[in-house]
Scaffold this motif. Structure first.
Motif, PDB file in Angstrom:
ATOM      1  N   GLY A  98      46.250 -29.800  21.354  1.00 57.69           N
ATOM      2  CA  GLY A  98      46.787 -31.101  20.998  1.00 57.69           C
ATOM      3  C   GLY A  98      46.839 -31.398  19.516  1.00 57.69           C
ATOM      4  O   GLY A  98      47.239 -32.496  19.117  1.00 57.69           O
ATOM      5  N   GLU A  99      46.461 -30.431  18.659  1.00 60.73           N
ATOM      6  CA  GLU A  99      46.460 -30.661  17.222  1.00 60.73           C
ATOM      7  C   GLU A  99      47.293 -29.608  16.506  1.00 60.73           C
ATOM      8  O   GLU A  99      47.327 -28.439  16.920  1.00 60.73           O
ATOM      9  N   GLU A 100      47.952 -30.024  15.436  1.00 60.62           N
ATOM     10  CA  GLU A 100      48.662 -29.063  14.615  1.00 60.62           C
ATOM     11  C   GLU A 100      47.653 -28.112  13.969  1.00 60.62           C
ATOM     12  O   GLU A 100      46.628 -28.543  13.448  1.00 60.62           O
ATOM     13  N   MET A 101      47.949 -26.819  14.034  1.00 62.49           N
ATOM     14  CA  MET A 101      47.058 -25.808  13.480  1.00 62.49           C
ATOM     15  C   MET A 101      47.445 -25.576  12.028  1.00 62.49           C
ATOM     16  O   MET A 101      48.458 -24.946  11.725  1.00 62.49           O
ATOM     17  N   ALA A 102      46.646 -26.132  11.119  1.00 55.83           N
ATOM     18  CA  ALA A 102      46.985 -26.097   9.706  1.00 55.83           C
ATOM     19  C   ALA A 102      45.714 -26.045   8.871  1.00 55.83           C
ATOM     20  O   ALA A 102      44.621 -26.396   9.331  1.00 55.83           O
ATOM     21  N   THR A 103      45.871 -25.598   7.630  1.00 57.04           N
ATOM     22  CA  THR A 103      44.765 -25.534   6.683  1.00 57.04           C
ATOM     23  C   THR A 103      45.026 -26.490   5.525  1.00 57.04           C
ATOM     24  O   THR A 103      46.156 -26.919   5.294  1.00 57.04           O
ATOM     25  N   ASP A 104      43.973 -26.803   4.782  1.00 59.26           N
ATOM     26  CA  ASP A 104      44.100 -27.670   3.614  1.00 59.26           C
ATOM     27  C   ASP A 104      44.572 -26.843   2.428  1.00 59.26           C
ATOM     28  O   ASP A 104      43.903 -25.894   2.015  1.00 59.26           O
ATOM     29  N   GLY A 105      45.722 -27.183   1.866  1.00 60.86           N
ATOM     30  CA  GLY A 105      46.229 -26.487   0.703  1.00 60.86           C
ATOM     31  C   GLY A 105      45.562 -26.946  -0.573  1.00 60.86           C
ATOM     32  O   GLY A 105      44.883 -27.984  -0.602  1.00 60.86           O
ATOM     33  N   PRO A 106      45.728 -26.190  -1.648  1.00 60.55           N
ATOM     34  CA  PRO A 106      45.105 -26.572  -2.928  1.00 60.55           C
ATOM     35  C   PRO A 106      45.609 -27.913  -3.464  1.00 60.55           C
ATOM     36  O   PRO A 106      44.930 -28.557  -4.257  1.00 60.55           O
ATOM     37  N   ASP A 107      46.798 -28.330  -3.012  1.00 61.94           N
ATOM     38  CA  ASP A 107      47.353 -29.613  -3.434  1.00 61.94           C
ATOM     39  C   ASP A 107      46.932 -30.758  -2.516  1.00 61.94           C
ATOM     40  O   ASP A 107      47.380 -31.898  -2.674  1.00 61.94           O
ATOM     41  N   GLY A 108      46.071 -30.428  -1.546  1.00 62.61           N
ATOM     42  CA  GLY A 108      45.594 -31.449  -0.621  1.00 62.61           C
ATOM     43  C   GLY A 108      46.458 -31.639   0.596  1.00 62.61           C
ATOM     44  O   GLY A 108      46.076 -32.365   1.515  1.00 62.61           O
ATOM     45  N   LYS A 109      47.608 -30.991   0.625  1.00 61.99           N
ATOM     46  CA  LYS A 109      48.505 -31.117   1.771  1.00 61.99           C
ATOM     47  C   LYS A 109      48.139 -30.090   2.833  1.00 61.99           C
ATOM     48  O   LYS A 109      47.691 -28.988   2.526  1.00 61.99           O
ATOM     49  N   ARG A 110      48.368 -30.471   4.080  1.00 63.75           N
ATOM     50  CA  ARG A 110      48.090 -29.573   5.200  1.00 63.75           C
ATOM     51  C   ARG A 110      49.220 -28.558   5.317  1.00 63.75           C
ATOM     52  O   ARG A 110      50.401 -28.895   5.210  1.00 63.75           O
ATOM     53  N   ARG A 111      48.856 -27.300   5.536  1.00 63.71           N
ATOM     54  CA  ARG A 111      49.835 -26.229   5.641  1.00 63.71           C
ATOM     55  C   ARG A 111      49.691 -25.532   6.986  1.00 63.71           C
ATOM     56  O   ARG A 111      48.621 -25.017   7.306  1.00 63.71           O
ATOM     57  N   PRO A 112      50.773 -25.520   7.784  1.00 64.35           N
ATOM     58  CA  PRO A 112      50.699 -24.882   9.106  1.00 64.35           C
ATOM     59  C   PRO A 112      50.361 -23.403   8.999  1.00 64.35           C
ATOM     60  O   PRO A 112      50.618 -22.752   7.978  1.00 64.35           O
ATOM     61  N   LEU A 113      49.751 -22.883  10.044  1.00 63.34           N
ATOM     62  CA  LEU A 113      49.419 -21.460  10.131  1.00 63.34           C
ATOM     63  C   LEU A 113      50.615 -20.616   9.711  1.00 63.34           C
ATOM     64  O   LEU A 113      51.739 -20.828  10.159  1.00 63.34           O
ATOM     65  N   HIS A 114      50.374 -19.647   8.839  1.00 65.55           N
ATOM     66  CA  HIS A 114      51.435 -18.766   8.340  1.00 65.55           C
ATOM     67  C   HIS A 114      50.987 -17.328   8.561  1.00 65.55           C
ATOM     68  O   HIS A 114      50.069 -16.849   7.925  1.00 65.55           O
ATOM     69  N   GLY A 115      51.643 -16.653   9.473  1.00 65.10           N
ATOM     70  CA  GLY A 115      51.313 -15.257   9.747  1.00 65.10           C
ATOM     71  C   GLY A 115      52.561 -14.475  10.072  1.00 65.10           C
ATOM     72  O   GLY A 115      53.388 -14.912  10.880  1.00 65.10           O
ATOM     73  N   ALA A 116      52.716 -13.323   9.455  1.00 60.61           N
ATOM     74  CA  ALA A 116      53.903 -12.485   9.653  1.00 60.61           C
ATOM     75  C   ALA A 116      53.704 -11.576  10.870  1.00 60.61           C
ATOM     76  O   ALA A 116      52.900 -11.878  11.760  1.00 60.61           O
ATOM     77  N   ALA A 117      54.430 -10.445  10.909  1.00 61.75           N
ATOM     78  CA  ALA A 117      54.432  -9.546  12.074  1.00 61.75           C
ATOM     79  C   ALA A 117      53.009  -9.232  12.517  1.00 61.75           C
ATOM     80  O   ALA A 117      52.196  -8.746  11.741  1.00 61.75           O
ATOM     81  N   ASP A 118      52.720  -9.495  13.766  1.00 59.85           N
ATOM     82  CA  ASP A 118      51.359  -9.406  14.283  1.00 59.85           C
ATOM     83  C   ASP A 118      51.299  -8.531  15.528  1.00 59.85           C
ATOM     84  O   ASP A 118      50.959  -7.363  15.480  1.00 59.85           O
ATOM     85  N   GLY A 119      51.648  -9.125  16.695  1.00 63.46           N
ATOM     86  CA  GLY A 119      51.615  -8.364  17.938  1.00 63.46           C
ATOM     87  C   GLY A 119      52.620  -7.227  17.925  1.00 63.46           C
ATOM     88  O   GLY A 119      53.693  -7.321  17.319  1.00 63.46           O
TER      89      GLY A 119
END
Length: 392
Positions: A224-245
């Motif tokens: 139920g929550e957006e999956m994001a991290t705190d950026g250096p500018d204080g803004k939330r940044r969504p999960l960023h991941g390239a080719a995985d599976g």
């Protein structure tokens, strides 16, 4: 007065009986249904696992990347009700001064049909840039439990932003086979790294291609929550991941893959990946977008032609049938981030559920994970893909 009191008492008793009957008759509220039957195999009370593999002889191996947890060993074997360092404790002692000779931070383990365990060492503790001379594939002979091969990935295949994620093998090509490795970089271009296991040479394909890159518009929602991290500018940044599976088709002709930050499945002919002379444009033109499957971490395939994918937004495991149709084979609130998938010879699909989105980095520094993490399995009545060397 007595008659009035009796009348009031009768009314009161009647009202109470009516309310009780009404309460008893109220149906239970609808809840989300589970799908499939998942079986807990092992519980982890220490570090968080990512990879799992079921060897042909029935042995189970897992790995623990050094992302920040206390990780006494980065590769382990499940033996009964405990887990032990594999192949031994000494090999698991990270030595940054001699990165080629120890396991730094392992992201994936894959047992092959040749009775070996392949270990993919990112050499990227805490998701940092790979330690020079440490990113490698390590083969362990399961008969002797000894390291028999170490392939250091060459600098031309790695970028400062590279994060090695998962690997699949086809032993029918070249003198000793080919490995396909995903670069799931959280900060740079993704791609597929192809490794000639005999020479140790490696090269990048689809580097920075849209199919291997995080979808810029993708915003994952987990619990139920957006999956994001705190950026250096204080803004939330969504999960960023390239080719995985990553998964190989049963005939080895097609490689399936998916960025972590995407809901799409892609495929490309393996012949073009192995061809070092194939132009980037030719390889990119051969990529097929197979549509949405849900957001996945791990992928896997079986010998019948099916593809399996986790769906981490919906606590699910999904299967793509050979005709291209998807079906959910497991949906359960206990599947908190299905990570790596592995098909065993016993007809089960094994997968880790490691609560990855509950890590502190996604919750303003608060770790919300609740141990134990769990290894599950579900019956699929299929065998693993086996691309063994061609008989001479």
């Amino acid at each position: 007065m007595r008659s009035i009191s009796k009348a009031v008492a009768a009314v009161t008793l009647g009202l109470t009986a009516t309310l009780t009957a009404t309460a008893d008759a109220t149906p239970k509220l609808a809840t989300e249904q589970t799908i499939g039957h998942i079986e807990p195999v092992f519980e982890f009370y220490g570090a968080m696992p990512t990879g799992v593999t079921k060897a042909p002889d029935g042995r189970l191996f897992v790995n623990f990347p050094r992302w920040g947890d206390d990780v006494p060993f980065t590769v382990g074997e499940i033996v009964g009700k405990r887990i032990v360092p594999y192949p031994d404790a000494q090999t698991n002692r990270a030595d940054p001064a001699h990165p080629a000779d120890s396991l730094i931070s392992v992201q994936s383990v894959v047992a092959d049909s040749q009775n070996r365990l392949w270990i993919l060492d990112t050499a990227s503790p805490k998701l940092a840039a790979p330690i020079q001379g440490g990113a490698k594939l390590v083969a362990v002979d399961l008969a002797t439990n000894k390291v028999v091969r170490t392939i250091l990935l060459p600098p031309n295949a790695l970028l400062p932003t590279t994060y090695l994620n998962d690997v699949r093998f086809d032993f029918r090509f070249g003198a000793q086979g080919i490995a396909y490795v995903t670069d799931s970089s959280p900060h740079g271009p993704g791609g597929i790294i192809v490794v000639d296991l005999a020479s140790g040479e490696a090269w990048r394909k689809l580097s920075g291609d849209p199919s291997t890159s995080a979808d810029a518009a993708f915003v994952p929602v987990v619990e139920g929550e957006e999956m994001a991290t705190d950026g250096p500018d204080g803004k939330r940044r969504p999960l960023h991941g390239a080719a995985d599976g990553i998964a190989l088709s049963a005939d080895g002709a097609t490689l399936y893959y998916s960025p972590l930050s995407s809901r799409h499945l892609y495929s490309v002919p393996t012949a073009l990946l192995r061809d070092r002379n194939a132009s980037p444009a030719a390889v990119a033109a051969a990529v097929r977008d197979l549509g949405e499957k849900g957001a996945s971490d791990g992928l896997e395939a079986d010998a019948s032609g099916a593809i399996y994918a986790g769906d981490y937004e919906h606590d699910s495991i999904r299967r793509r049938r050979p005709d291209g149709e998807w079906q959910t084979i497991a949906h359960d609130p206990r599947i908190l981030w299905p990570d790596t998938l592995s098909v065993g010879n016993d007809g089960y699909l094994y997968f880790t559920a490691n609560q990855l989105p509950r890590q502190a980095s996604f919750h303003h520094g608060h770790d919300l994970r609740k141990k134990p993490y769990t290894l599950f399995r579900i019956r699929i009545d299929a065998k693993p893909v086996t691309l063994a060397p061609n008989p001479v």
